[in-house]
Design a protein around this motif. Structure first.
Motif, PDB file in Angstrom:
ATOM      1  N   ASP A 138      -6.899  -0.442   1.642  1.00 51.82           N
ATOM      2  CA  ASP A 138      -5.957   0.619   1.778  1.00 51.82           C
ATOM      3  C   ASP A 138      -5.562   1.488   3.628  1.00 51.82           C
ATOM      4  OD1 ASP A 138      -5.569   1.843  -0.940  1.00 51.82           O
ATOM      5  OD2 ASP A 138      -5.113   0.266   0.022  1.00 51.82           O
ATOM      6  N   ASP A 141      -4.119  -0.324   7.699  1.00 45.46           N
ATOM      7  CA  ASP A 141      -2.694   0.083   8.362  1.00 45.46           C
ATOM      8  C   ASP A 141      -2.679   0.981   8.391  1.00 45.46           C
ATOM      9  OD1 ASP A 141      -1.427  -3.331   6.921  1.00 45.46           O
ATOM     10  OD2 ASP A 141      -2.203  -2.751   9.303  1.00 45.46           O
ATOM     11  N   CYS A 142      -3.255   2.227   7.950  1.00 49.89           N
ATOM     12  CA  CYS A 142      -2.882   3.369   7.788  1.00 49.89           C
ATOM     13  C   CYS A 142      -3.654   3.986   9.136  1.00 49.89           C
ATOM     14  CB  CYS A 142      -3.435   3.847   6.546  1.00 49.89           C
ATOM     15  SG  CYS A 142      -2.622   3.257   4.910  1.00 49.89           S
ATOM     16  N   ASP A 449       0.400  12.555   2.265  1.00 47.92           N
ATOM     17  CA  ASP A 449       1.636  12.299   2.428  1.00 47.92           C
ATOM     18  C   ASP A 449       2.769  13.788   2.176  1.00 47.92           C
ATOM     19  OD1 ASP A 449       0.792  10.465   0.910  1.00 47.92           O
ATOM     20  OD2 ASP A 449       0.142  11.604  -1.371  1.00 47.92           O
TER      21      ASP A 449
ATOM     22  N   TRP B 117       8.907   0.781  11.626  1.00 48.69           N
ATOM     23  CA  TRP B 117       7.912  -0.205  11.444  1.00 48.69           C
ATOM     24  C   TRP B 117       6.545  -0.507  11.367  1.00 48.69           C
ATOM     25  CZ3 TRP B 117       4.932  -4.480  13.874  1.00 48.69           C
ATOM     26  CH2 TRP B 117       4.409  -4.530  13.574  1.00 48.69           C
ATOM     27  N   ASP B 118       5.610   0.184  12.107  1.00 49.97           N
ATOM     28  CA  ASP B 118       4.394   0.115  12.608  1.00 49.97           C
ATOM     29  C   ASP B 118       3.904   1.806  12.855  1.00 49.97           C
ATOM     30  OD1 ASP B 118       5.034   1.855  14.391  1.00 49.97           O
ATOM     31  OD2 ASP B 118       4.626   0.836  16.568  1.00 49.97           O
ATOM     32  N   MET B 119       4.309   2.667  12.086  1.00 47.63           N
ATOM     33  CA  MET B 119       4.137   4.036  11.303  1.00 47.63           C
ATOM     34  C   MET B 119       4.140   4.271   9.655  1.00 47.63           C
ATOM     35  SD  MET B 119       4.288   7.702  14.131  1.00 47.63           S
ATOM     36  CE  MET B 119       5.246   7.077  15.005  1.00 47.63           C
ATOM     37  N   ALA B 120       4.630   4.894   9.585  1.00 47.20           N
ATOM     38  CA  ALA B 120       4.967   5.206   8.822  1.00 47.20           C
ATOM     39  C   ALA B 120       6.973   5.332   8.235  1.00 47.20           C
ATOM     40  CB  ALA B 120       4.586   6.288   8.639  1.00 47.20           C
ATOM     41  N   GLN B 122       8.958   8.327   6.621  1.00 47.78           N
ATOM     42  CA  GLN B 122       9.251   9.932   6.262  1.00 47.78           C
ATOM     43  C   GLN B 122      10.312  10.361   5.208  1.00 47.78           C
ATOM     44  OE1 GLN B 122       7.730  12.412   8.633  1.00 47.78           O
ATOM     45  NE2 GLN B 122       9.969  13.030   8.937  1.00 47.78           N
ATOM     46  N   LEU B 135       7.655  13.679   2.146  1.00 46.04           N
ATOM     47  CA  LEU B 135       7.191  12.979   1.704  1.00 46.04           C
ATOM     48  C   LEU B 135       6.823  11.936   2.817  1.00 46.04           C
ATOM     49  CD1 LEU B 135       5.467  11.064  -0.985  1.00 46.04           C
ATOM     50  CD2 LEU B 135       7.355  10.349  -1.589  1.00 46.04           C
ATOM     51  N   CYS B 136       5.443  11.261   3.539  1.00 41.11           N
ATOM     52  CA  CYS B 136       4.966  10.393   4.070  1.00 41.11           C
ATOM     53  C   CYS B 136       4.207   9.333   3.760  1.00 41.11           C
ATOM     54  CB  CYS B 136       4.364  11.159   5.417  1.00 41.11           C
ATOM     55  SG  CYS B 136       3.988  10.226   7.009  1.00 41.11           S
ATOM     56  N   GLN B 138       2.724   5.847   4.597  1.00 38.87           N
ATOM     57  CA  GLN B 138       1.808   5.576   5.588  1.00 38.87           C
ATOM     58  C   GLN B 138       2.555   3.700   5.365  1.00 38.87           C
ATOM     59  OE1 GLN B 138      -1.819   6.795   6.849  1.00 38.87           O
ATOM     60  NE2 GLN B 138      -2.058   7.919   5.063  1.00 38.87           N
ATOM     61  N   ARG B 139       2.419   2.847   6.420  1.00 41.81           N
ATOM     62  CA  ARG B 139       2.745   1.553   6.417  1.00 41.81           C
ATOM     63  C   ARG B 139       1.816   0.986   6.116  1.00 41.81           C
ATOM     64  NH1 ARG B 139       0.640  -2.135  10.244  1.00 41.81           N
ATOM     65  NH2 ARG B 139       1.579  -4.128  10.720  1.00 41.81           N
ATOM     66  N   GLY B 140       0.361   0.598   5.157  1.00 36.13           N
ATOM     67  CA  GLY B 140      -0.297   0.228   4.689  1.00 36.13           C
ATOM     68  C   GLY B 140       0.092   0.148   3.525  1.00 36.13           C
ATOM     69  N   HIS B 141       0.796   1.879   2.913  1.00 38.51           N
ATOM     70  CA  HIS B 141       1.070   1.329   1.758  1.00 38.51           C
ATOM     71  C   HIS B 141       2.401   0.862   1.051  1.00 38.51           C
ATOM     72  CE1 HIS B 141      -2.093   4.688   1.137  1.00 38.51           C
ATOM     73  NE2 HIS B 141      -2.658   3.924   1.484  1.00 38.51           N
ATOM     74  N   GLY B 166      -1.298   0.344  -2.553  1.00 33.92           N
ATOM     75  CA  GLY B 166      -2.717   0.318  -2.752  1.00 33.92           C
ATOM     76  C   GLY B 166      -2.925   1.917  -3.190  1.00 33.92           C
ATOM     77  N   SER B 167      -4.214   2.798  -3.522  1.00 31.78           N
ATOM     78  CA  SER B 167      -5.244   2.956  -4.326  1.00 31.78           C
ATOM     79  C   SER B 167      -4.116   4.528  -5.004  1.00 31.78           C
ATOM     80  CB  SER B 167      -6.555   3.040  -4.111  1.00 31.78           C
ATOM     81  OG  SER B 167      -6.598   3.765  -3.285  1.00 31.78           O
ATOM     82  N   GLN B 168      -3.642   4.535  -3.473  1.00 28.98           N
ATOM     83  CA  GLN B 168      -3.789   6.428  -3.740  1.00 28.98           C
ATOM     84  C   GLN B 168      -2.148   6.471  -4.316  1.00 28.98           C
ATOM     85  OE1 GLN B 168      -3.226   8.088   0.537  1.00 28.98           O
ATOM     86  NE2 GLN B 168      -4.850   6.313   1.829  1.00 28.98           N
ATOM     87  N   PHE B 169      -0.853   5.645  -4.277  1.00 26.60           N
ATOM     88  CA  PHE B 169      -0.013   4.622  -4.943  1.00 26.60           C
ATOM     89  C   PHE B 169      -0.205   4.486  -6.256  1.00 26.60           C
ATOM     90  CE2 PHE B 169       2.854   7.348  -2.189  1.00 26.60           C
ATOM     91  CZ  PHE B 169       2.492   7.033  -0.269  1.00 26.60           C
TER      92      PHE B 169
END
Lengths: 481, 221
Positions: A138, A141-142, A449, B117-120, B122, B135-136, B138-141, B166-169
């Protein structure tokens, strides 16, 4: 390809020559992220720039605008970034970038507050898992997670002597703190005592507490538990002049209350007229039990005075242990009422079952076991006579039994509710995330978040000149609500 | 390069059902250059809706004051709140007032989306009196952005959904975007095309440019 530069806000408005240190991360999608973490003053007397500062790498510098540097000059110092400042502008300007491919059109500079980034946390996860999360996919890319991880304060390992002394002191303190639990564990694991204590709540709680302690998941809860336990122990020992008498008085108070309850049932409770003989039988039986319990209490009174001190020392283990001990004490004190409940429950079930069976007999029916149904049957006269006598007797005795059953069932339910409340309180105190709550209240922790990305306005458009080509530089700022 | 701004007007689902003449939603898309886009969906009727809610609240207050003054009168005798003719109307008025205040505060004024594209990504929701919620992701999620059809209460509607990974979501595998104002499918399609273009164009352009660069280097060598 994309390039991002994470820069602290206070460095963005810096008007002096400075060296920048941080980390560089390149992802699979050709996303290059520069994390500027620390800065130090630039001294022109030094010919060689310090390229290593702890675990951080040298990224670049903030120089004066009058510093006329070209590509060779930047390469000589092995710079990756270079900003300039002047008196007319309040903020610094990006003038050099180590990686500038021809197709790069956009560069992002993201300003962040160090304190805010440190206080970021992921909802639903503990702080101790932050280091383990780095190995997870995770965080690849975060950027915000990576930024938060890099900005965490690191422990200094320079003073080894002090560290050794601190370690020995911590070991001593840990040994002192763990000694009560070790003593309790030694006592609980004894063969003779273990056979008795396995069924108690305090032993079950000890196992749960040991599991939670081994996981190291709630250190703040354990500390708070110990503090509250010791405080409550001191209060009890201070206020109660005779601690042993306190327990005995409570027991006698319970006995008196039960006597009062039985006295109410002796007459006509709520106007119900109960069977005199059965009522007297119940009362005699229950009063005998209470008298027996009272005699037992008088017998063990000297022993309780001696043991109560040891029981009070449970507070050294923690407040939750005291709650578990209280649950056990309530169970012991209410043992006789529990016995009363069992007696009345069994008798009520027997009468209910008898009525349901005899009702069929009186109506001339019987239950065919082979065919699984109720069918009519011609009983003999003496069978009907006996069934009628028994049915009438049980039916007329049912109200009395029902009243006693309801009373003691209600008493049992009340006791169970009280124990459930204590159980809930004990669990909450053990597993409540106190650390996160404290951080949120004191330091203003924010969820990751809830990050907000805002534009930073410029009075003039910023760009980077590279080989007669303009590259737009956009500045953003990370804030939280 | 100045950001390119396009403004469109669309109907919300409620406006379509009511047969409104003017569009009540305004979609403002701001291309900030590179791979950054800002999309704002403004409720043009928010002021009117807020006034209507406040008028209802004032009417309720006026009626309750009139009732209690008429019931209690101007006597000096003591008034007990436990009397049925005072207690029950008081509870009723308080409940209705709470519901009205809650619905007033939940009115959505604007929804803003920032995607890089490369950040998040929002999502920012602005409600009455300037209250914001953010609510943000991130790119990896970010897994994907899809336009989904939902059947709810015998009504077919469309939702722009952000699929997460991802694990956060784990507990939130899908996040609706622009859902508070119930935009129509035309608005959602437009938004979806813009976001999906940024989602795919970045990867595609970067890959193609890298390939062209490598190919040119190979040809030169």
């Amino acid at each position: 390809m994309s390039i991002k530069i994470y820069l602290p806000v206070n460095y963005y408005y810096l008007n002096k020559s400075t060296n920048l240190y941080g980390q560089v991360q390149i992802n699979e999608d050709n996303v290059v992220s520069y994390y500027v973490l620390e800065a130090s003053d630039l001294e022109f007397s030094d010919k060689a720039i310090n390229h290593e500062k702890g675990n951080l790498r040298f990224l670049g510098s903030i120089l004066n605008e009058d510093f006329n540097a070209d590509q060779n000059q930047f390469l000589k110092f092995n710079m990756r970034l270079c900003f300039t400042y002047n008196s007319s502008q309040a903020n610094i300007t990006l003038v050099y970038l180590g990686i500038t491919p021809e197709y790069l059109k956009h560069i992002k500079v993201i300003l962040y507050d160090k304190q805010m980034v440190r206080n970021l946390f992921v909802s639903g996860e503990s702080e101790n898992r932050r280091s383990l999360e780095y190995n997870d996919n995770d965080s690849t890319d975060c950027d915000f997670l990576e930024l938060s991880r890099l900005n965490q304060p690191t422990a200094d390992n320079q003073n080894k002597a002090n560290n050794n002394a601190n370690k020995s002191i911590q070991y001593g303190l840990t040994l002192i703190a763990d000694s009560p639990i070790k003593i309790f564990e030694y006592m609980a694991e004894n063969v003779f005592i273990n056979s008795i204590m396995v069924h108690t709540t305090i032993y079950k709680h000890f196992k749960e507490w040991q599991t939670a302690c081994d996981k190291r998941s709630r250190p703040a809860n354990i500390v708070l538990d110990r503090i509250l336990g010791i405080i409550l122990m001191l209060i009890l020992f201070t206020l109660a002049t005779q601690p042993g008498d306190f327990l005995i008085q409570i027991s006698h108070y319970v006995i008196d209350e039960l006597y009062g309850l039985l006295k109410v049932l002796e007459g006509s409770p709520i106007g119900l007229k109960l069977n005199i003989h059965l009522n007297n039988f119940f009362l005699d039986c229950f009063k005998y039990h209470i008298e027996l319990w009272s005699t037992f209490l008088d017998f063990i009174e000297p022993l309780v005075r001696q043991v109560f001190l040891a029981i009070g020392m449970i507070g050294c283990l923690g407040f939750t242990f005291q709650i578990a001990l209280l649950v056990d004490l309530i169970s012991v004190i209410g043992l006789h009422s529990h016995c009363f409940y069992i007696y009345t429950k069994v008798l009520y079930n027997v009468e209910r079952r008898g009525l349901s069976v005899l009702w069929q007999v009186v109506r001339g029916n019987r239950y065919n076991i082979l065919k699984g149904r109720t069918e009519s049957h011609n009983y003999m006269n003496r069978q009907l006579y006996l069934a009628t006598i028994f049915f009438s007797a049980i039916l007329f005795l049912l109200p009395t039994t029902l009243v006693y059953y309801i009373v003691f069932a209600a008493l049992k339910a009340l006791t169970f509710a009280t124990l459930s409340v204590f159980h809930f309180l004990r669990r909450k105190l053990m597993y409540l995330p106190i650390e996160v709550c404290i951080k949120r209240l004191l330091r203003g922790c924010h969820e990751i978040d809830c990050i907000q990305i805002k534009d930073v306005s410029h009075h003039e458009r910023a760009f980077l000149m590279h080989k007669q080509q303009k590259i737009n530089v956009t500045v953003y700022k990370i804030t939280t609500l | 390069m100045e950001p390119k701004v396009t403004i469109h007007r669309y109907y919300s689902r409620q406006a379509k059902y009511e047969g409104a003449v003017e569009a009540d939603l305004e979609l403002c898309i701001k291309h900030c250059g590179g791979d950054v886009v800002r999309i704002e969906l403004v409720n043009r009727l928010h002021g009117i809706q807020l006034q209507r809610k406040l008028r209802r609240l004032l009417l309720l207050m006026f009626l309750s004051i009139a009732y209690f003054v008429g019931t209690c009168g101007f006597d000096n005798r003591t008034i007990s709140f436990l009397q049925p003719r005072i207690l029950y109307p008081l509870i009723t008025c308080a409940s209705v007032a709470i519901l009205l205040i809650r619905s007033t505060l939940n009115l959505v004024q604007a929804e803003r989306l920032f995607y890089s594209w490369d950040m998040a990504l929002q999502m920012e929701t602005v409600r009455s009196f300037g209250r914001e919620s953010v609510l943000c992701v991130q790119r990896g999620h970010i897994e994907d952005i899809v336009l989904n059809e939902v059947i709810e209460d015998l009504d077919v509607k469309y939702m722009l959904i952000l699929r997460t990974k991802g694990s956060q979501f784990k507990k939130r595998p899908i996040i609706p975007l622009f859902n508070s104002q119930s935009p129509s499918i035309e608005c959602l399609q437009h938004t979806y095309h813009v976001l999906h273009k940024y989602w795919l164009n970045s990867t595609k352009d970067r890959s193609e440019e890298s390939y062209s660069k490598d190919k040119q280097s190979l040809v030169n060598s």
